[in-house]
Design an enzyme around this catalytic site. Structure first.
Site, PDB file in Angstrom:
ATOM      1  N   ARG A 161      -5.759  -4.844  -0.886  1.00 63.91           N
ATOM      2  CA  ARG A 161      -7.182  -4.697  -1.220  1.00 63.91           C
ATOM      3  C   ARG A 161      -7.954  -4.026  -0.090  1.00 63.91           C
ATOM      4  O   ARG A 161      -9.113  -4.348   0.185  1.00 63.91           O
ATOM      5  CB  ARG A 161      -7.813  -6.062  -1.556  1.00 63.91           C
ATOM      6  CG  ARG A 161      -7.184  -6.792  -2.715  1.00 63.91           C
ATOM      7  CD  ARG A 161      -7.291  -6.027  -4.025  1.00 63.91           C
ATOM      8  NE  ARG A 161      -6.570  -6.735  -5.077  1.00 63.91           N
ATOM      9  CZ  ARG A 161      -5.301  -6.535  -5.388  1.00 63.91           C
ATOM     10  NH1 ARG A 161      -4.601  -5.627  -4.743  1.00 63.91           N
ATOM     11  NH2 ARG A 161      -4.718  -7.229  -6.344  1.00 63.91           N
ATOM     12  N   SER A 239     -12.428 -10.747  -9.934  1.00 65.98           N
ATOM     13  CA  SER A 239     -12.129 -11.754  -8.913  1.00 65.98           C
ATOM     14  C   SER A 239     -13.148 -11.651  -7.782  1.00 65.98           C
ATOM     15  O   SER A 239     -13.284 -10.594  -7.169  1.00 65.98           O
ATOM     16  CB  SER A 239     -10.715 -11.546  -8.368  1.00 65.98           C
ATOM     17  OG  SER A 239      -9.760 -11.708  -9.386  1.00 65.98           O
ATOM     18  N   GLU A 337     -14.531 -10.141  -2.578  1.00 66.82           N
ATOM     19  CA  GLU A 337     -13.922  -8.871  -2.972  1.00 66.82           C
ATOM     20  C   GLU A 337     -14.973  -7.851  -3.381  1.00 66.82           C
ATOM     21  O   GLU A 337     -14.885  -6.688  -3.006  1.00 66.82           O
ATOM     22  CB  GLU A 337     -12.918  -9.099  -4.109  1.00 66.82           C
ATOM     23  CG  GLU A 337     -12.109  -7.876  -4.445  1.00 66.82           C
ATOM     24  CD  GLU A 337     -10.891  -8.176  -5.313  1.00 66.82           C
ATOM     25  OE1 GLU A 337     -10.486  -7.291  -6.070  1.00 66.82           O
ATOM     26  OE2 GLU A 337     -10.347  -9.285  -5.212  1.00 66.82           O
TER      27      GLU A 337
END
Length: 345
Positions: A161, A239, A337
């Site tokens: 990520r 998320s 995130e």
């Protein structure tokens, strides 16, 4: 010259339905227009927010005191196994096309909302795949030098990520992404256990592309992770927290607090821990609510705005409560995130 509008509310441009007005707003229909708008604002010392699909974004109630450039560039060019896609193209439309053409490599990323330009920034991934496995290069505008350039996959600095685009968020504007997608009738190896079970294959086996896409979409819908006007749980930014990566000593500390905690061993001796498990076991079940903002009733990783009546402040208050509760119980600090604009967690 692209038209600039004043006072456009940003909430309708995000999947969370949150965000106050932009001081200025312009839609860029081509890479050239994106560069023109960003370069002009930079010369004038005006803050810039480059906006894609708004699916990984939390904008403050105060909005953005600068220019918002809404990326709407279109175009797909195919050169053998390489497909170059303009930043404003819809991501899932590209995945559907790749599956239909028999091009494995991104089928497990079906149903992820947003636009192509966002995928290298976050190194978007799900169900055992991420875009770094297929990205060959990224066309960028470098705001530091004022020049166009092409970054190789290595130069993108991909990690879990993460990428060079997140490392230095104000420098590059993604204009187009080139993916290398080889022709094959079957998917790549299915490494994610939940997906393998749904497909009825052993982990590491391959399956027909269309079946993998259908199974992923089914799994994502079951978690409220496919945009659906009839599903309040899909009014989220996906998320909200990444799965923590713990060092050996940090994992040992967590073992003392939570013996036998679920984990995935990672290269270099680190351990990945499911954030959803930490959240639920810290006392925040599915459906946990703080005013009009709530945790998804299907998946504890999603913070939602189910009635579209919450403010960004209320949703972030819920996220802070969850983060602080996990830290207090497990000694692990969750990291958001989505990109936060005009706000901090």
């Amino acid at each position: 010259m692209t038209e600039r509008l004043a006072g456009v509310r940003l909430a309708p441009y995000t999947t969370l339905g949150l965000g106050g007005p932009a001081r200025a707003f312009a839609t860029a229909g081509s890479a050239e227009e994106i560069v023109e708008l960003v370069a002009s604002a930079d010369r004038a010392g005006e803050p810039v927010l480059v906006l894609g699909g708004g699916s990984n974004l939390v904008v403050s109630d105060e909005g953005f005191d600068g220019l918002v450039v809404s990326v709407a560039s279109r175009g797909v060019e195919v050169d053998g196994d390489r497909i170059t896609v303009q930043a404003g193209e819809d991501w899932d439309t590209l995945v559907a096309r790749a599956v239909a053409e028999g091009r494995p490599g991104i089928e497990c990323l079906s149903g992820i909302p947003g636009r192509v330009g966002a995928t290298p920034i976050q190194n978007v991934g799900a169900y055992g795949q991420d875009v770094s496995q297929t990205i060959a290069g990224v066309r960028v505008y470098d705001r530091r030098t004022g020049e166009l350039g092409d970054l190789s996959a290595r130069e993108c600095g991909f990690a879990y990520r993460h990428s060079v685009f997140k490392e230095d968020p104000g420098r590059y504007v993604v204009l187009a992404v080139t993916y290398e997608l080889l022709k094959d009738e079957l998917s790549g190896p299915v490494t994610y256990k939940e997906l393998a079970v749904r497909l009825g294959v052993a982990p590491g086996d391959r399956a027909p592309l269309a079946e993998v896409r259908a199974a992923v979409l089914e799994l994502r819908r079951g978690k409220g992770m496919v945009l659906d006007a009839d599903d309040p749980d899909s009014r989220s930014a996906g998320s909200f927290f990444t799965n923590p990566l713990l060092s050996g000593p940090e994992a040992a500390e967590l073992e003392l607090r939570a013996p036998g905690f679920p984990r995935w061993d990672m290269p270099g001796g680190s351990v990945k821990v499911p954030a959803a498990w930490l959240i639920e076991n810290a006392g925040f079940p599915k459906g946990y609510r703080r005013g009009p903002a709530r945790i998804s009733t299907k998946h504890t990783l999603a913070m939602t705005n189910p009635e579209m009546s919450a403010t960004a402040t209320e949703l972030l208050d819920l996220a802070r409560e969850v983060r602080d509760g996990v830290r207090e119980k497990f000694g692990v600090t969750l990291v958001n995130e989505p990109v936060l604009v005009g706000a901090r967690l």
